[in-house]
Scaffold this motif. Sequence first.
Motif, mmCIF file in Angstrom:
data_model
loop_
_atom_site.group_PDB
_atom_site.id
_atom_site.type_symbol
_atom_site.label_atom_id
_atom_site.label_comp_id
_atom_site.label_asym_id
_atom_site.label_seq_id
_atom_site.Cartn_x
_atom_site.Cartn_y
_atom_site.Cartn_z
ATOM 1 N N GLU A 12 0.825 -1.205 0.000
ATOM 2 C CA GLU A 12 0.000 0.000 0.000
ATOM 3 C C GLU A 12 0.861 1.259 0.000
ATOM 4 N N VAL A 13 1.894 1.275 0.826
ATOM 5 C CA VAL A 13 2.781 2.441 0.905
ATOM 6 C C VAL A 13 3.538 2.620 -0.402
ATOM 7 N N ALA A 14 4.058 1.536 -0.944
ATOM 8 C CA ALA A 14 4.791 1.617 -2.204
ATOM 9 C C ALA A 14 3.887 2.131 -3.321
ATOM 10 N N ALA A 15 2.662 1.626 -3.373
ATOM 11 C CA ALA A 15 1.721 2.073 -4.403
ATOM 12 C C ALA A 15 1.459 3.565 -4.287
ATOM 13 N N ARG A 16 1.274 4.039 -3.065
ATOM 14 C CA ARG A 16 1.026 5.475 -2.858
ATOM 15 C C ARG A 16 2.228 6.309 -3.303
ATOM 16 N N LEU A 17 3.435 5.867 -2.972
ATOM 17 C CA LEU A 17 4.635 6.596 -3.375
ATOM 18 C C LEU A 17 4.831 6.564 -4.886
ATOM 19 N N PHE A 18 4.640 5.402 -5.486
ATOM 20 C CA PHE A 18 4.776 5.290 -6.941
ATOM 21 C C PHE A 18 3.745 6.161 -7.653
ATOM 22 N N ALA A 19 2.530 6.205 -7.117
ATOM 23 C CA ALA A 19 1.470 6.997 -7.741
ATOM 24 C C ALA A 19 1.770 8.486 -7.686
ATOM 25 N N SER A 20 2.301 8.951 -6.564
ATOM 26 C CA SER A 20 2.518 10.387 -6.382
ATOM 27 C C SER A 20 3.836 10.880 -6.970
ATOM 28 N N GLN A 21 4.872 10.011 -6.978
ATOM 29 C CA GLN A 21 6.198 10.464 -7.384
ATOM 30 C C GLN A 21 6.728 9.804 -8.649
ATOM 31 N N GLY A 22 6.158 8.689 -9.048
ATOM 32 C CA GLY A 22 6.663 7.959 -10.198
ATOM 33 C C GLY A 22 7.640 6.882 -9.770
ATOM 34 N N TYR A 23 7.807 5.891 -10.624
ATOM 35 C CA TYR A 23 8.659 4.756 -10.273
ATOM 36 C C TYR A 23 10.121 5.160 -10.100
ATOM 37 N N ALA A 24 10.629 5.963 -11.032
ATOM 38 C CA ALA A 24 12.049 6.293 -11.024
ATOM 39 C C ALA A 24 12.453 7.093 -9.784
ATOM 40 N N ALA A 25 11.537 7.891 -9.274
ATOM 41 C CA ALA A 25 11.877 8.775 -8.153
ATOM 42 C C ALA A 25 11.836 8.086 -6.800
ATOM 43 N N VAL A 26 11.300 6.885 -6.748
ATOM 44 C CA VAL A 26 11.135 6.181 -5.466
ATOM 45 C C VAL A 26 12.114 5.006 -5.400
ATOM 46 N N SER A 27 12.936 4.997 -4.365
ATOM 47 C CA SER A 27 13.893 3.909 -4.171
ATOM 48 C C SER A 27 13.357 2.905 -3.160
ATOM 49 N N MET A 28 13.965 1.760 -3.110
ATOM 50 C CA MET A 28 13.603 0.756 -2.108
ATOM 51 C C MET A 28 13.815 1.317 -0.711
ATOM 52 N N ARG A 29 14.866 2.104 -0.523
ATOM 53 C CA ARG A 29 15.121 2.717 0.783
ATOM 54 C C ARG A 29 14.009 3.693 1.161
ATOM 55 N N ASP A 30 13.513 4.436 0.174
ATOM 56 C CA ASP A 30 12.398 5.360 0.430
ATOM 57 C C ASP A 30 11.181 4.598 0.959
ATOM 58 N N VAL A 31 10.877 3.487 0.325
ATOM 59 C CA VAL A 31 9.726 2.685 0.747
ATOM 60 C C VAL A 31 9.948 2.147 2.144
ATOM 61 N N ALA A 32 11.141 1.616 2.413
ATOM 62 C CA ALA A 32 11.447 1.067 3.730
ATOM 63 C C ALA A 32 11.316 2.129 4.806
ATOM 64 N N THR A 33 11.821 3.312 4.526
ATOM 65 C CA THR A 33 11.747 4.410 5.496
ATOM 66 C C THR A 33 10.301 4.796 5.768
ATOM 67 N N GLU A 34 9.514 4.903 4.715
ATOM 68 C CA GLU A 34 8.105 5.302 4.871
ATOM 69 C C GLU A 34 7.315 4.265 5.649
ATOM 70 N N VAL A 35 7.608 2.995 5.429
ATOM 71 C CA VAL A 35 6.898 1.923 6.132
ATOM 72 C C VAL A 35 7.382 1.798 7.569
ATOM 73 N N GLY A 36 8.674 2.105 7.779
ATOM 74 C CA GLY A 36 9.248 1.962 9.109
ATOM 75 C C GLY A 36 9.906 0.614 9.318
ATOM 76 N N VAL A 37 10.446 0.058 8.230
ATOM 77 C CA VAL A 37 11.177 -1.204 8.324
ATOM 78 C C VAL A 37 12.581 -0.979 7.784
ATOM 79 N N THR A 38 13.467 -1.929 8.024
ATOM 80 C CA THR A 38 14.817 -1.827 7.509
ATOM 81 C C THR A 38 14.834 -2.247 6.038
ATOM 82 N N PRO A 39 15.809 -1.768 5.261
ATOM 83 C CA PRO A 39 15.927 -2.227 3.881
ATOM 84 C C PRO A 39 16.029 -3.748 3.793
ATOM 85 N N ALA A 40 16.720 -4.349 4.752
ATOM 86 C CA ALA A 40 16.850 -5.807 4.750
ATOM 87 C C ALA A 40 15.488 -6.471 4.884
#
Length: 206
Positions: A12-40
């Motif tokens: 859900e968080v990734a979809a929201r970020l991809f929708a608002s910013q585009g795929y290229a602008a969102v990194s895996m680290r961005d998603v992890a930070t927004e969700v509150g989990v580690t990249p691992a």
Amino acid sequence: MATVSTKDTILEVAARLFASQGYAAVSMRDVATEVGVTPANLYYHFKDKETLIREALAHVFADRTAPLEAIAGDSSSPDRTFEVVVGWFVRLIFEDAVFSRLLFRELLDGDGQRLEYLSKTVFERPFALITEVTSAYATRSDPVLSAVSVIGMIFGHFQLSRVLPHLPGGRVEYTNTDAVTRHVLALLRGALNGGPDGEPNVEAAP
């Protein structure tokens, strides 16, 4: 109350970020930070960004179109079912920004293999339902082309909704979902079930 899994939250968080910013602008680290989990932790659920994009899209599209199954299966008259389906689809496109942005992003710029995957795993059933409802209503029109016309007309109204109030004769109220639904239904009913002389449209076989 059902507990939302970490994986569903990520989707859900990734979809929201991809929708608002585009795929290229969102990194895996961005998603992890927004969700509150580690990249691992994120990579534990999704091996790479493409997998995350694909699963996020499938999750959103499947979740948002799920109500169509019950709506299309209503035992009301074909006309009433057609009316309800059109109204539901107009509201979905106009009111769910994540769904509509992701959908149009895919249709315009989506990777061919991803579009094929989404078509076979997610889009196939909703399209079949809309085709069935349209076919039951417009019995003498090509069911697939009629379904495409229904979807295309709604898409067109949505795509022009932000500029329509600024165009000659355009009004803000023309972008209201109820107004769009009424107008689309009026045009479709005339086009699918009555030609210029009031006779049902019959399309020539290829």
